[in-house]
Every structure is written in structure tokens, then in C-alpha cells.
Motif scaffolding. Structure first.
Motif, mmCIF file in Angstrom:
data_model
loop_
_atom_site.group_PDB
_atom_site.id
_atom_site.type_symbol
_atom_site.label_atom_id
_atom_site.label_comp_id
_atom_site.label_asym_id
_atom_site.label_seq_id
_atom_site.Cartn_x
_atom_site.Cartn_y
_atom_site.Cartn_z
ATOM 1 N N GLY A 108 -17.770 20.654 64.361
ATOM 2 C CA GLY A 108 -17.886 19.357 63.728
ATOM 3 C C GLY A 108 -17.643 18.242 64.726
ATOM 4 N N GLY A 109 -17.929 17.020 64.321
ATOM 5 C CA GLY A 109 -17.741 15.877 65.198
ATOM 6 C C GLY A 109 -19.053 15.257 65.609
ATOM 7 N N PRO A 110 -19.003 14.125 66.322
ATOM 8 C CA PRO A 110 -20.217 13.370 66.638
ATOM 9 C C PRO A 110 -21.122 13.999 67.682
ATOM 10 C CG PRO A 110 -18.287 12.351 67.660
ATOM 11 C CD PRO A 110 -17.774 13.432 66.763
ATOM 12 N N GLU A 111 -20.630 14.931 68.487
ATOM 13 C CA GLU A 111 -21.465 15.534 69.529
ATOM 14 C C GLU A 111 -22.347 16.682 69.014
ATOM 15 O OE1 GLU A 111 -22.478 15.135 72.532
ATOM 16 O OE2 GLU A 111 -23.096 17.157 73.093
ATOM 17 N N PRO A 112 -21.816 17.684 68.328
ATOM 18 C CA PRO A 112 -22.660 18.827 67.941
ATOM 19 C C PRO A 112 -23.825 18.465 67.030
ATOM 20 C CG PRO A 112 -20.337 19.389 67.752
ATOM 21 C CD PRO A 112 -20.402 17.917 67.991
ATOM 22 N N VAL A 113 -23.657 17.438 66.185
ATOM 23 C CA VAL A 113 -24.727 17.105 65.248
ATOM 24 C C VAL A 113 -25.973 16.602 65.962
ATOM 25 C CG1 VAL A 113 -24.076 14.685 64.850
ATOM 26 C CG2 VAL A 113 -25.162 15.995 63.013
ATOM 27 N N ASN A 114 -25.812 16.098 67.186
ATOM 28 C CA ASN A 114 -26.964 15.632 67.949
ATOM 29 C C ASN A 114 -27.725 16.771 68.623
ATOM 30 O OD1 ASN A 114 -26.632 12.760 67.576
ATOM 31 N ND2 ASN A 114 -24.803 12.933 68.838
ATOM 32 N N TYR A 115 -27.044 17.875 68.835
ATOM 33 C CA TYR A 115 -27.664 19.013 69.518
ATOM 34 C C TYR A 115 -27.327 20.317 68.785
ATOM 35 C CZ TYR A 115 -27.514 15.350 73.069
ATOM 36 O OH TYR A 115 -27.622 14.159 73.730
ATOM 37 N N PRO A 116 -27.605 20.392 67.490
ATOM 38 C CA PRO A 116 -27.170 21.570 66.721
ATOM 39 C C PRO A 116 -27.764 22.877 67.232
ATOM 40 C CG PRO A 116 -28.745 20.259 65.462
ATOM 41 C CD PRO A 116 -28.365 19.443 66.654
ATOM 42 N N HIS A 117 -29.027 22.854 67.647
ATOM 43 C CA HIS A 117 -29.669 24.103 68.081
ATOM 44 C C HIS A 117 -29.034 24.632 69.355
ATOM 45 C CE1 HIS A 117 -32.595 23.499 64.944
ATOM 46 N NE2 HIS A 117 -32.930 22.317 65.438
ATOM 47 N N GLU A 118 -28.640 23.709 70.240
ATOM 48 C CA GLU A 118 -27.994 24.140 71.477
ATOM 49 C C GLU A 118 -26.643 24.786 71.197
ATOM 50 O OE1 GLU A 118 -29.669 21.475 71.041
ATOM 51 O OE2 GLU A 118 -30.881 20.969 72.794
ATOM 52 N N ILE A 120 -25.734 26.264 68.345
ATOM 53 C CA ILE A 120 -25.986 27.558 67.695
ATOM 54 C C ILE A 120 -26.398 28.593 68.740
ATOM 55 C CG2 ILE A 120 -27.478 28.779 66.064
ATOM 56 C CD1 ILE A 120 -25.402 27.018 64.711
ATOM 57 N N ALA A 121 -27.249 28.168 69.687
ATOM 58 C CA ALA A 121 -27.677 29.085 70.749
ATOM 59 C C ALA A 121 -26.510 29.503 71.634
ATOM 60 C CB ALA A 121 -28.764 28.419 71.592
ATOM 61 N N SER A 122 -25.473 28.667 71.694
ATOM 62 C CA SER A 122 -24.299 28.988 72.513
ATOM 63 C C SER A 122 -23.286 29.847 71.769
ATOM 64 C CB SER A 122 -23.627 27.689 72.979
ATOM 65 O OG SER A 122 -24.491 26.948 73.812
ATOM 66 N N GLY A 123 -23.590 30.172 70.500
ATOM 67 C CA GLY A 123 -22.725 31.092 69.772
ATOM 68 C C GLY A 123 -22.081 30.545 68.524
ATOM 69 N N ALA A 124 -22.207 29.238 68.268
ATOM 70 C CA ALA A 124 -21.617 28.671 67.051
ATOM 71 C C ALA A 124 -22.331 29.218 65.816
ATOM 72 C CB ALA A 124 -21.706 27.150 67.078
ATOM 73 N N ASP A 125 -21.585 29.423 64.753
ATOM 74 C CA ASP A 125 -22.174 29.940 63.513
ATOM 75 C C ASP A 125 -22.628 28.830 62.571
ATOM 76 O OD1 ASP A 125 -21.656 32.983 63.641
ATOM 77 O OD2 ASP A 125 -19.739 32.102 64.232
ATOM 78 N N CYS A 126 -22.037 27.628 62.728
ATOM 79 C CA CYS A 126 -22.364 26.533 61.810
ATOM 80 C C CYS A 126 -22.063 25.210 62.491
ATOM 81 C CB CYS A 126 -21.539 26.669 60.524
ATOM 82 S SG CYS A 126 -21.756 25.309 59.348
ATOM 83 N N VAL A 127 -22.937 24.223 62.314
ATOM 84 C CA VAL A 127 -22.706 22.856 62.784
ATOM 85 C C VAL A 127 -22.687 21.947 61.561
ATOM 86 C CG1 VAL A 127 -23.625 20.910 64.110
ATOM 87 C CG2 VAL A 127 -23.733 23.227 65.054
ATOM 88 N N ARG A 357 -19.896 3.993 79.420
ATOM 89 C CA ARG A 357 -21.304 4.115 79.782
ATOM 90 C C ARG A 357 -22.133 4.463 78.561
ATOM 91 N NH1 ARG A 357 -22.632 9.607 80.457
ATOM 92 N NH2 ARG A 357 -20.848 11.011 80.561
ATOM 93 N N VAL A 358 -23.389 4.047 78.581
ATOM 94 C CA VAL A 358 -24.293 4.337 77.467
ATOM 95 C C VAL A 358 -24.685 5.811 77.502
ATOM 96 C CG1 VAL A 358 -26.539 3.829 76.427
ATOM 97 C CG2 VAL A 358 -25.199 1.993 77.482
ATOM 98 N N SER A 359 -24.598 6.450 76.356
ATOM 99 C CA SER A 359 -25.063 7.833 76.221
ATOM 100 C C SER A 359 -25.760 7.915 74.886
ATOM 101 C CB SER A 359 -23.897 8.819 76.283
ATOM 102 O OG SER A 359 -24.353 10.131 76.117
ATOM 103 N N ARG A 360 -27.069 7.938 74.901
ATOM 104 C CA ARG A 360 -27.824 7.842 73.655
ATOM 105 C C ARG A 360 -27.837 9.156 72.898
ATOM 106 N NH1 ARG A 360 -30.652 4.122 76.710
ATOM 107 N NH2 ARG A 360 -30.690 2.066 75.734
ATOM 108 N N SER A 361 -27.850 9.007 71.579
ATOM 109 C CA SER A 361 -27.963 10.171 70.703
ATOM 110 C C SER A 361 -29.391 10.677 70.732
ATOM 111 C CB SER A 361 -27.574 9.755 69.278
ATOM 112 O OG SER A 361 -27.979 10.721 68.356
ATOM 113 N N GLU A 362 -29.534 11.992 70.710
ATOM 114 C CA GLU A 362 -30.875 12.585 70.706
ATOM 115 C C GLU A 362 -31.570 12.348 69.376
ATOM 116 O OE1 GLU A 362 -31.761 17.014 70.423
ATOM 117 O OE2 GLU A 362 -32.067 16.651 72.544
ATOM 118 N N GLU A 363 -30.819 12.451 68.292
ATOM 119 C CA GLU A 363 -31.374 12.256 66.961
ATOM 120 C C GLU A 363 -30.733 11.014 66.372
ATOM 121 O OE1 GLU A 363 -30.758 15.681 64.608
ATOM 122 O OE2 GLU A 363 -31.512 17.060 66.108
#
Length: 371
Positions: A108-118, A120-127, A357-363
């Protein structure tokens, strides 16, 4: 399935983890004002209220190996990991450590929601997409998922500069009035996390009532840090707080609260209700997203109308402290204008400063998409 004993403890249903480690953050070691893991703590409170076995791992004052040792000792059925951009690599390591032990991991949190597939591919079961308690209420089959989330006496933190006291007393309290933002700035990860929607956690009356116990029971508390993306987007909310705050003269004498705002929306509030009204809301400090002198020229709506220098000057004249937040790395920044932009922040004379620094959200749903 009933919980079972592991050594002298009960095997928890879930281990909630904060993925930040102070030992890896040299800048924060100089400041020594790390945030308490509020989200993890109120998720813990909710699950305990529902009868689940919960343990909390706060990585702030531990080393990266401590999480692995905690899983081995507690053997939880699942781990919930809170993650932001700065703790991404810690969270990825924690996912692998959980997976190696057959433990389900929920991110959970603001980072995983922008890259959920990554993730999950790294082993997470749920975002988790959205607010954590609402997710759990929905997951556990509750029907009234939008009912208020009680925040009873959240953790307190020190607020003194380190040269005054290395171990300051807990004079800063924390509450969360709302999560998410309707603005949709392309650098704001909460746009993706909350679908450009604000979830109100405390009404004006509930906010004042939640501040009251700190006044009544903790005389050392001088300020309540109230987390929100931009309080000034909701002027009726602030007016509700002001009316109730004015009825609390003793509380007004002891403490104030920390709000969040932006240049244009602070200016609009003052234009409609007056600067004196702003002073009567009980706000003592405002975090202001200055972001850039040039932001209004490039489609950011909250930096188009009000004059930042006038807003800062007015706030200081009525006794309100400011945190000026500036961002570096916009597409329009170059070697010619970035120094001019930073000097603009300096010219505002903010009480405190935040540079990032600016770090844009993917989604994201960006304000810029309409320009």
C-alpha cells in the motif's frame, strides 16, 4: 483458523510494516524529525478492533535485516507493507523476504499504485488502490465502508530544532483530516492512489473534537499536524472549523494546527472571507506548495492568479508561519531559469523551506491534459 502460539507470542494474522530506515537517510539524520507511520498505525487499530491479531514493524530505528528477523520470529500469515518513492527498494526487498517464507504480501501507499504490475512481478500478492481502511472494510465484507475512521490520540513527535534539544518532548500531535486531492497535478502520486478524489476522514466538528484531548491531557502539545493535500480547496470546511474554534478560547491559547495549502486557493479564501478569518481558524503554520515561479505559465491551475509574495507577506503579518515547498526538475526548467526560480522561493522569506525534485506519476489524471 485460530491463532497459534509461536514461542511465547501468538502468531499474528498480519504484520503491518513501515519500510523506512533512518540509518539509510543521512539527510534525516541531521534533522532528526522522522514521521511516525500514521497510516500503518490506524490500519492496526482498525484490524485489532475487528478482532484480528496484528503486529507492527516500524523500520525507522532498525536496520534492513530486522524485518527478516521479525518475520522469522512471528511467522505472520500476511504482511502489509507501506511504501513511498523513497522506500521503494526497501519494500521490494521486504517482498522477497516474505515470499521466501511463504508469507502473503500486500502493498500500500502512493508508490505501488503507480506501478502495480512491477510490484506484482516482484512477488507482491496484492497492491491496494485507495485508502487502506476502506480497502480492508470492503475486503472483509462490510457494507458501510465510508463511515468515519476514528483517530484517538495518534502518536506525538518532537518539534524542537536539534540545536535546542536532541530529544525534544512530544509537542507535535498528528491527525488526518482527508486523503487524496481533486487537483490532479501530474507530480502528485495521490491523484493515482485516490482516483482524483478526496476522502474526508474528519468533519470540521470531528477535527476540533479530536484536537481537544491533546489540549485536555497533554499540555506540552503546542501544535497538531493535520494531514491533507490542500485544506484551502475546501473553504466551507475551513469556515466550519473557524466557527467551532472560536468557541474554544482556552484551546486557542495553548495550541494551533498545521494546515496544507497552495498559493491560489489561499488567496481565494482570503478574498472571500478575509485574512482575519484565516487567522481565526486556529491555523498556526501552512505548508504551501510554491512548486515553481513558472508553474502557472505551464498549466498548473493553482499557480495562476494570486501573487505568492503577497500571500506569504500577509500570512506572516497575521502571525502564521509558512513552509515554502519548491520543486526542481520540471520539464520547463533549464540552466538559465532554475536559479531564478530558486531565488524566487528565497524572496518569499518562508519560515521553513522544503526543496524536492519532480517525480511524475506514471498513472495520473493531469491538469496539463486539458492544456
Amino acid at each position: 483458523e485460530p491463532r497459534v502460539l509461536v514461542g511465547m507470542t501468538i502468531r499474528p494474522d498480519i504484520l503491518l510494516a513501515h519500510s523506512y530506515h533512518l540509518c539509510e537517510d543521512s539527510a534525516e539524520q541531521r534533522i532528526m524529525k522522522p514521521y511516525p507511520p500514521l497510516g500503518v498505525l490506524y490500519l492496526s487499530a482498525y484490524l485489532k478492533h475487528r478482532g484480528f491479531g496484528v503486529e507492527v514493524f516500524d523500520g525507522t530505528f532498525t536496520t534492513p535485516t530486522a524485518f527478516e528477523a521479525t518475520i522469522d520470529a512471528l511467522r505472520p500469515r500476511a504482511v502489509g507493507i507501506s511504501c513511498n518513492m523513497a522506500t521503494k527498494f526497501n519494500a521490494l526487498r521486504m517482498i522477497r523476504q516474505a515470499k521466501d517464507r511463504g508469507v502473503v504480501s500486500i502493498l500500500g501507499g502512493p508508490e505501488p499504485v503507480n506501478y502495480p504490475h512491477e510490484y506484482i512481478a516482484s512477488g507482491a500478492d496484492c497492491v491496494v488502490h485507495g485508502e487502506g481502511v476502506q480497502f480492508l472494510r470492503r475486503f472483509l465484507g462490510e457494507t458501510d465502508i465510508d463511515r468515519p475512521i476514528r483517530q484517538a490520540l495518534m502518536p506525538k513527535a518532537g518539534g524542537a530544532p536539534p540545536f535546542m534539544s536532541k530529544y525534544p518532548v512530544g509537542n507535535i500531535a498528528f491527525l488526518v483530516s482527508g486523503l487524496g486531492c481533486i487537483g490532479g497535478c501530474d507530480f502528485c502520486s495521490t491523484t493515482a492512489l485516490f482516483d482524483q478524489h478526496r476522502t474526508e476522514l474528519l468533519s470540521p466538528a470531528e477535527l476540533v473534537e479530536h484536537i481537544r484531548p491533546y489540549h485536555d491531557h497533554f499540555p506540552s502539545v503546542s501544535q497538531v499536524f493535520v494531514i491533507e493535500e490542500d485544506h484551502f480547496r475546501y473553504p466551507k470546511y475551513l469556515e466550519g472549523v473557524r466557527e467551532l474554534w472560536m468557541e474554544q478560547p482556552k484551546m486557542m491559547e495553548q495550541l494551533d494546527w498545521f494546515a496544507f495549502g497552495s498559493i491560489d486557493f489561499i488567496g481565494r479564501y482570503a478574498d472571500k472571507y478575509g485574512w482575519d478569518a484565516l487567522a481565526e481558524t486556529g491555523i498556526g503554520t501552512i505548508f504551501i506548495g510554491v512548486e515553481s515561479k513558472f508553474a502557472g505559465e505551464h498549466g498548473y491551475k493553482k499557480r495562476k492568479s494570486a501573487n505568492a509574495q503577497e500571500v506569504f507577506q500577509k500570512l506572516h503579518s497575521i502571525g502564521i508561519r509558512t513552509v515554502g515547498a519548491w520543486m526542481c526538475g520540471f520539464d520547463f526548467h533549464n540552466h538559465a531559469n532554475v536559479t531564478e526560480d530558486l531565488n524566487y522561493l528565497v524572496s518569499l522569506y518562508p519560515t521553513y523551506q522544503q526543496l524536492t525534485r519532480v517525480s511524475r506519476s506514471e498513472e495520473h489524471t493531469s491538469e496539463l491534459q486539458s492544456h
